[in-house]
Design a protein around this motif. Structure first.
Motif, PDB file in Angstrom:
ATOM      1  N   PRO A   1       0.808  -1.229   0.000  1.00  0.00           N
ATOM      2  CA  PRO A   1       0.000   0.000   0.000  1.00  0.00           C
ATOM      3  C   PRO A   1       0.834   1.268   0.000  1.00  0.00           C
ATOM      4  N   THR A   2       0.219   2.336  -0.508  1.00  0.00           N
ATOM      5  CA  THR A   2       0.837   3.649  -0.417  1.00  0.00           C
ATOM      6  C   THR A   2       0.630   4.143   1.012  1.00  0.00           C
ATOM      7  N   PRO A   3       1.587   4.844   1.550  1.00  0.00           N
ATOM      8  CA  PRO A   3       1.439   5.254   2.958  1.00  0.00           C
ATOM      9  C   PRO A   3       0.342   6.298   3.154  1.00  0.00           C
ATOM     10  N   GLU A   4       0.061   7.071   2.112  1.00  0.00           N
ATOM     11  CA  GLU A   4      -0.835   8.193   2.331  1.00  0.00           C
ATOM     12  C   GLU A   4      -1.915   8.260   1.263  1.00  0.00           C
ATOM     13  N   ALA A   5      -3.167   8.409   1.702  1.00  0.00           N
ATOM     14  CA  ALA A   5      -4.263   8.540   0.732  1.00  0.00           C
ATOM     15  C   ALA A   5      -4.195   9.925   0.091  1.00  0.00           C
ATOM     16  N   LEU A   6      -4.843  10.055  -1.062  1.00  0.00           N
ATOM     17  CA  LEU A   6      -4.925  11.360  -1.720  1.00  0.00           C
ATOM     18  C   LEU A   6      -5.759  12.290  -0.847  1.00  0.00           C
ATOM     19  N   PRO A   7      -5.404  13.553  -0.814  1.00  0.00           N
ATOM     20  CA  PRO A   7      -6.175  14.484   0.020  1.00  0.00           C
ATOM     21  C   PRO A   7      -7.536  14.805  -0.609  1.00  0.00           C
ATOM     22  N   GLY A   8      -8.418  15.297   0.201  1.00  0.00           N
ATOM     23  CA  GLY A   8      -9.659  15.863  -0.339  1.00  0.00           C
ATOM     24  C   GLY A   8     -10.852  14.936  -0.352  1.00  0.00           C
ATOM     25  N   PHE A   9     -10.711  13.706   0.217  1.00  0.00           N
ATOM     26  CA  PHE A   9     -11.870  12.825   0.189  1.00  0.00           C
ATOM     27  C   PHE A   9     -12.971  13.345   1.125  1.00  0.00           C
ATOM     28  N   LYS A  10     -14.189  13.259   0.638  1.00  0.00           N
ATOM     29  CA  LYS A  10     -15.330  13.659   1.475  1.00  0.00           C
ATOM     30  C   LYS A  10     -16.409  12.612   1.357  1.00  0.00           C
ATOM     31  N   ASP A  11     -17.044  12.323   2.485  1.00  0.00           N
ATOM     32  CA  ASP A  11     -18.187  11.431   2.448  1.00  0.00           C
ATOM     33  C   ASP A  11     -19.413  12.288   2.167  1.00  0.00           C
ATOM     34  N   VAL A  12     -20.102  12.039   1.068  1.00  0.00           N
ATOM     35  CA  VAL A  12     -21.254  12.899   0.767  1.00  0.00           C
ATOM     36  C   VAL A  12     -22.513  12.364   1.442  1.00  0.00           C
ATOM     37  N   LEU A  13     -23.192  13.248   2.123  1.00  0.00           N
ATOM     38  CA  LEU A  13     -24.409  12.874   2.831  1.00  0.00           C
ATOM     39  C   LEU A  13     -25.572  13.666   2.270  1.00  0.00           C
ATOM     40  N   PRO A  14     -26.744  13.054   2.248  1.00  0.00           N
ATOM     41  CA  PRO A  14     -27.902  13.812   1.770  1.00  0.00           C
ATOM     42  C   PRO A  14     -28.160  15.032   2.652  1.00  0.00           C
ATOM     43  N   MET A  15     -28.441  16.139   2.022  1.00  0.00           N
ATOM     44  CA  MET A  15     -28.660  17.387   2.758  1.00  0.00           C
ATOM     45  C   MET A  15     -30.104  17.843   2.641  1.00  0.00           C
ATOM     46  N   VAL A  16     -30.781  17.368   1.607  1.00  0.00           N
ATOM     47  CA  VAL A  16     -32.133  17.833   1.345  1.00  0.00           C
ATOM     48  C   VAL A  16     -33.042  16.620   1.199  1.00  0.00           C
ATOM     49  N   PHE A  17     -34.200  16.706   1.817  1.00  0.00           N
ATOM     50  CA  PHE A  17     -35.133  15.589   1.763  1.00  0.00           C
ATOM     51  C   PHE A  17     -36.487  16.031   1.238  1.00  0.00           C
ATOM     52  N   CYS A  18     -37.154  15.127   0.563  1.00  0.00           N
ATOM     53  CA  CYS A  18     -38.550  15.401   0.225  1.00  0.00           C
ATOM     54  C   CYS A  18     -39.268  14.076   0.067  1.00  0.00           C
ATOM     55  N   GLY A  19     -40.578  14.122   0.101  1.00  0.00           N
ATOM     56  CA  GLY A  19     -41.370  12.926  -0.139  1.00  0.00           C
ATOM     57  C   GLY A  19     -41.625  12.805  -1.628  1.00  0.00           C
ATOM     58  N   LEU A  20     -41.431  11.616  -2.174  1.00  0.00           N
ATOM     59  CA  LEU A  20     -41.790  11.376  -3.583  1.00  0.00           C
ATOM     60  C   LEU A  20     -42.913  10.348  -3.610  1.00  0.00           C
ATOM     61  N   TYR A  21     -44.010  10.710  -4.274  1.00  0.00           N
ATOM     62  CA  TYR A  21     -45.177   9.830  -4.321  1.00  0.00           C
ATOM     63  C   TYR A  21     -45.610   9.630  -5.761  1.00  0.00           C
ATOM     64  N   PRO A  22     -46.027   8.400  -6.087  1.00  0.00           N
ATOM     65  CA  PRO A  22     -46.577   8.218  -7.439  1.00  0.00           C
ATOM     66  C   PRO A  22     -47.944   8.896  -7.511  1.00  0.00           C
ATOM     67  N   VAL A  23     -48.223   9.542  -8.623  1.00  0.00           N
ATOM     68  CA  VAL A  23     -49.525  10.175  -8.797  1.00  0.00           C
ATOM     69  C   VAL A  23     -50.610   9.099  -8.727  1.00  0.00           C
ATOM     70  N   SER A  24     -50.346   7.984  -9.361  1.00  0.00           N
ATOM     71  CA  SER A  24     -51.277   6.858  -9.270  1.00  0.00           C
ATOM     72  C   SER A  24     -50.712   5.860  -8.269  1.00  0.00           C
ATOM     73  N   THR A  25     -51.517   5.503  -7.267  1.00  0.00           N
ATOM     74  CA  THR A  25     -51.006   4.606  -6.231  1.00  0.00           C
ATOM     75  C   THR A  25     -50.590   3.258  -6.820  1.00  0.00           C
ATOM     76  N   ASP A  26     -51.127   2.926  -7.992  1.00  0.00           N
ATOM     77  CA  ASP A  26     -50.744   1.662  -8.638  1.00  0.00           C
ATOM     78  C   ASP A  26     -49.251   1.618  -8.984  1.00  0.00           C
ATOM     79  N   ASP A  27     -48.643   2.791  -9.091  1.00  0.00           N
ATOM     80  CA  ASP A  27     -47.242   2.850  -9.521  1.00  0.00           C
ATOM     81  C   ASP A  27     -46.245   2.725  -8.376  1.00  0.00           C
TER      82      ASP A  27
END
Lengths: 371, 599
Positions: B282-308
């Motif tokens: 292995p390389t001793p050092e990882a590349l800089p700048g890694f970020k774990d991306v987390l969801p920041m915005v939430f919303c409800g998504l619903y099918p217009v027809s409940t069958d979907d």
């Protein structure tokens, strides 16, 4: 029995009209009368006839002799009841004292004048061929000719028609004191010149204004001794239109002529709306003219409810209950109680009836009965 | 191929400035794909589409170019996502390159993303080659573009290549400029393996395929590679490049770009920005700048027809395979029945996902108003996170609510500093500082509540600055906020899907807006319908839909009866497509319109 005869000729076509009628075809009238007589002769029409109604179009374009021919062909098939009502629609500009007297002599006993409004400008825009003076003249002539049962049609919701215009028209009609008044809210029908104008931006009065006008007319007419016996119809006591009333109460009626509709023994028959086709086909027998629709028991029950709610009769709780149950629906009562509470319906003697306010939103009321 | 003859570059541009057309043209010119005319003759439309699909989906394409200097060059064209929500992803893609073509529409000129992307590229110290595209258009204004380029980006406009990708003008000049101006990659093939994951995609046969830029060392089939952030180890099954058709290669070594398949099942195991190394050496050092991306915005998504519902569930599952940032879980709503609570990187990510669900999976969706993730300290000391207004505890149980903030940097022409500051103030922003890049452009820095940004900040910023502002932001943690939940009531019943959380000072305004909008779109009913916005039991806005007064048909004579009956049937049929909320019938479209209400 009741009979409707359609006379599909006019000197010009009004912009809102979607009835079947033809302008500039007066040359075909004679052939059409022959065709109508052939259709009547080939029908199973049986007496006694209680009402005959000449609608149009403009039946008053027919000279008395042709109307006489038609009445005779009816009489050949069915006896006329002694109290028979024979109505005809008339445009004020098409009649004079002489012609009206002749009509009366034929046995016509009810006249319906299409006045629509009293303002010349509004009438012009509609494509009508008369002004108010003409209406008054025709009305006086009809009285002189001996007519004792006269209806006048008025419309509201017309382009350029204000509340004040409508009120003025109503007052002018009332000054004549006709036995009967029909008040029609303008309907924009698909395919009419009016529909195109509306699409192009023609402004019509709002539903709010129309509802105000309707409410005003209901009060105004009631105070002056007219009874509202249907959504759009008011009459002095004893002068309801028997023809329409019978149909609304579920009686059979025959329809003769281009586009005419009838219902006999649970089968609805209609005609095509092609004038020449009708003239060609009629001599070959009535069957070839008709489009038939057998009405199922449930459709008949529903139509009965639908029509009765439009009249002062209303519908009994038992009838509603039975209908809704037959459709597998759940109770309508909760909604109907609210309609009563909010003054759309009244409930007396086990009958629901539309109130003055309820008549104008009947669709919303009827809808709750549909499964 | 020696490193001297490799060029790794990308195309950066504002949306619609012609990025994919230029990419296609570069491939055609160098013979990687047959020219348009030939293709049209040789393949039917379906094949063409398929070919296109590969071009579009390939995250990095390799082609060869015989330059005027007589040498043959290996060109690696790396794709970049084009949205502010994906700034991090863009920065990783740029990290895989030594140069960037900055594409500018000759009639549109420099726009927000031109700047945002160019600054990102400058940060990475990439060689930037300006390309003025669409010069064939009658509205093209090359001089104006050049001036903007100099003023706003301090680029030497003499370097700009004039082109029309559509007409094939300037393509060779662009390739020559890449050869001449983009430096060859550096790196040491003998060092331990160190490679950057700059993108990934999901392939139904190979699982997750990662795209890497090898920095040092080399990688081949059989290498036991380790992802340094997730600590996962996978054995390399296949290595290759897209040319643009997928083609296996023996290995990838320092300076090179390609894909790796290693039977990786989940995209979250192979995160963009992570460093790939050799587990054994292995390389001793990882590349800089890694970020774990987390969801920041939430919303409800619903099918217009409940069958979907089932279809939506499957579609989200498929999208999730290739979209590491997408999160979702089932949710139910009284008003909208069954759907999903979905988490996104930002508002634009949300829009893209929605659009893909609707377009690629043919779903018709309703989205509830976006919400950020709040932290709530309850009176009993417990701390919970709330990304759905429905889950907010009763106000009596809440001690404090904390809301997420961002550090926003808005780059804007000097003339617009005022309007930008006014907007940020309106959005409860805290001014940090304003500095000038040059005499014409400034960086306005604000701390802003993320909730205000997800609402409609982009649109407002764009319209206030005629599209010239570019925005970059970073989350900076939570601050206490006077946050309340506003409920919308129809006929005194809460419409759960319309509840939202908002700062107390804005509650009335927004509540009234929604009430007014609802009043506008709810069709008149038989009875009056009260609309209320309320905080707890306190009504803060109210409107009334007046009762309908006319619906009857005037005439119903013998000839009208059938028609009238059919009209009623039709009317009733229409009612079936309406949502019944608080015993009020609301057309589906109307409901969607309210959810889209904006300031």
């Amino acid at each position: 029995m009741n009979a409707y005869l359609h006379i599909p000729f006019c000197t010009s076509i009004c912009n809102y009209c979607d009835f079947t009628s033809f302008a500039g075809q007066e040359g075909k009238i004679a052939q059409y009368i022959d065709a109508l007589c052939a259709e009547i002769a080939d029908s199973d029409l049986a007496g006694p006839l209680r009402t005959v109604y000449f609608g149009g179009g403009t039946p008053s374009l027919l000279p008395p002799a042709q109307l006489e021919t038609l009445l005779k062909s009816l009489k050949d098939k069915a006896a006329f009841d002694s109290t028979i009502e024979i109505s005809m629609e008339a445009n004020p500009e098409t009649v004079d004292l002489e012609r009206l007297s002749a009509y009366r002599k034929l046995g016509m006993n009810r006249l319906s004048f299409g006045a629509q409004a009293s303002q010349t400008e509004i009438l012009k825009r509609l494509g009508r061929g008369h002004d108010w003076a003409r209406v008054e003249k025709a009305y006086q002539d009809a009285r002189q000719a001996g007519f004792t049962n006269i209806n006048i049609d008025l419309m509201f919701g017309l382009a350029g028609q204000s509340f004040a215009h409508f009120k003025e028209s109503l007052e002018k009609v009332l000054a004549l004191s006709p036995e009967h008044l029909s008040l029609y809210a303008l309907q924009v029908e698909e395919g009419t010149p009016l529909a195109r104008q509306v699409e192009e931006g023609l402004l019509l009065p709002s539903d709010e204004q129309m509802a105000d006008e309707y409410t005003f007319a209901q009060m105004f007419l009631t105070e002056r001794g007219y009874e509202q016996y249907e959504v759009s119809n008011f009459s002095k006591r004893g002068f309801a239109c028997h023809h329409n009333w019978n149909i609304w109460r579920g009686e059979d009626y025959w329809g003769f002529g281009v586009s005419a509709v009838g219902t006999v023994k649970g089968v609805r028959h209609g005609h095509g709306d092609d004038l020449m086709e009708y003239i060609r086909q009629a001599p070959q027998g009535r069957r070839g003219l008709l489009v038939k629709e057998a009405l199922s028991g449930s459709v008949q029950a529903w139509e009965r409810i639908m029509l009765r709610f439009r009249t002062k009769d209303g519908v009994s709780q038992e009838e509603l209950e039975a209908y809704v149950r037959s459709q597998g629906g759940s109770s309508y009562k909760e909604r109907f109680n609210r309609f009563v509470k909010e003054g759309f319906l009244s409930l007396h003697d086990g009958h629901y009836r539309a109130t003055a306010k309820g008549y104008f939103v009947l669709n919303g009321i009827l809808e709750t009965l549909m499964v | 191929m020696s490193l001297q003859h490799i060029r790794n570059f990308c195309i950066i541009a504002h949306i619609d400035h012609g990025k994919s057309t230029l990419a296609d043209r570069l491939l055609e010119f160098t013979g990687a794909i047959p020219p348009r005319e030939m293709r049209a003759q040789l393949m039917d439309q379906m094949d063409l589409e398929r070919e296109r699909g590969i071009t579009i989906k390939a995250k990095a394409v390799r082609f060869f170019y015989k330059a005027k200097d007589g040498n043959k060059y290996e060109m690696n064209l790396i794709d970049t996502p084009g949205h502010v929500d994906f700034n991090y992803e863009v920065s990783r893609s740029l990290k895989a390159c030594e140069g960037a073509l900055l594409l500018i529409d000759a009639s549109q000129g420099v726009e927000a993303q031109t700047l945002a992307n160019a600054y990102l590229a400058m940060d990475q110290k990439l060689a930037i080659i300006p390309v003025i595209n669409k010069i064939d258009l009658p509205s093209a204004d090359v001089e104006r573009c050049k001036k903007q380029m100099e003023d706003s980006l301090a680029l030497d406009s003499n370097d700009a290549v004039l082109a029309s990708a559509k007409e094939g003008i300037g393509i060779e000049d662009i390739l020559e400029a890449v050869v001449r101006l983009v430096p060859p990659p550096t790196g040491e093939a003998q060092e331990p393996l160190k490679a950057l994951i700059f993108d990934s995609m999901y392939d139904i046969y190979r699982g997750v395929m990662i795209f890497v830029r090898v920095i040092n060392g080399s990688i081949q089939k059989g290498t036991k590679m380790k992802f340094m952030a997730t600590n996962k180890v996978f054995e390399v099954e296949e290595i290759g490049v897209f040319k643009p058709k997928m083609e296996k290669t023996e290995s990838l070594s320092a300076g090179e770009v390609g894909y790796i398949a290693a039977n990786i099942k989940e995209v979250r195991d192979a995160k963009v920005g992570d460093t790939v190394t050799d587990e054994i050496n292995p390389t001793p050092e990882a590349l800089p700048g890694f970020k774990d991306v987390l969801p920041m915005v939430f919303c409800g998504l619903y099918p217009v027809s409940t069958d979907d519902y089932q279809d939506l569930k499957e579609a989200l599952g498929k999208l999730k395979l290739s979209d590491a940032a997408l999160a979702y879980e089932p949710e139910t709503s009284l008003a909208l029945s069954f759907g999903f609570r979905c988490g996104f990187l930002g508002l634009l990510h949300m829009e893209i996902v929605q659009e893909r669900l609707e377009r690629e999976y043919d779903l018709n969706l309703i989205a509830t108003a976006p919400s950020v993730v709040y932290k709530v300290k309850k009176t009993n000391g417990e701390e919970i996170t709330v990304d759905n207004p429905a889950n907010l505890p009763d106000p009596s149980l809440i001690d404090v609510i904390y809301e997420p903030y961002i550090d926003a940097k808005i780059i804007v022409p000097a003339d617009y500093i005022g309007v930008v500051m006014t907007l940020c103030q309106e959005k409860r922003g805290i001014h940090k500082n304003t500095s000038f890049i040059d005499t014409t452009r400034a960086v306005v820095a604000y701390e802003l509540p993320l909730a205000e940004v997800v609402m409609d900040f982009f649109d407002k910023l764009k319209s206030a600055t005629k599209g010239y502002a570019s925005l970059d932001y970073e989350p900076i943690g939570y601050q206490e906020g006077n946050i309340v939940k506003v409920d919308i009531l129809l006929n005194s019943e809460i419409v759960d899907a319309l509840s939202f959380m908002v700062h107390r000072d804005k509650a009335e305004h927004r509540g009234r807006q929604i009430a007014e909008k609802l009043k506008e779109i709810i069709p008149q009913q038989m009875f009056e319908v009260p609309i209320q916005a309320a905080i707890g039991g306190k009504v803060i806005a109210r409107e009334t839909v007046r009762a309908r007064r006319k619906d009857v048909l005037a005439k119903c004579y013998g000839g009208d009866i059938s028609r009238k009956r059919k009209l009623l049937d039709k009317q009733k049929e229409g009612k079936k497509r309406m949502k019944n909320i608080g015993s009020v019938e609301i057309p589906q479209e109307a409901f969607m319109a309210v959810l889209k209400v904006e300031d």
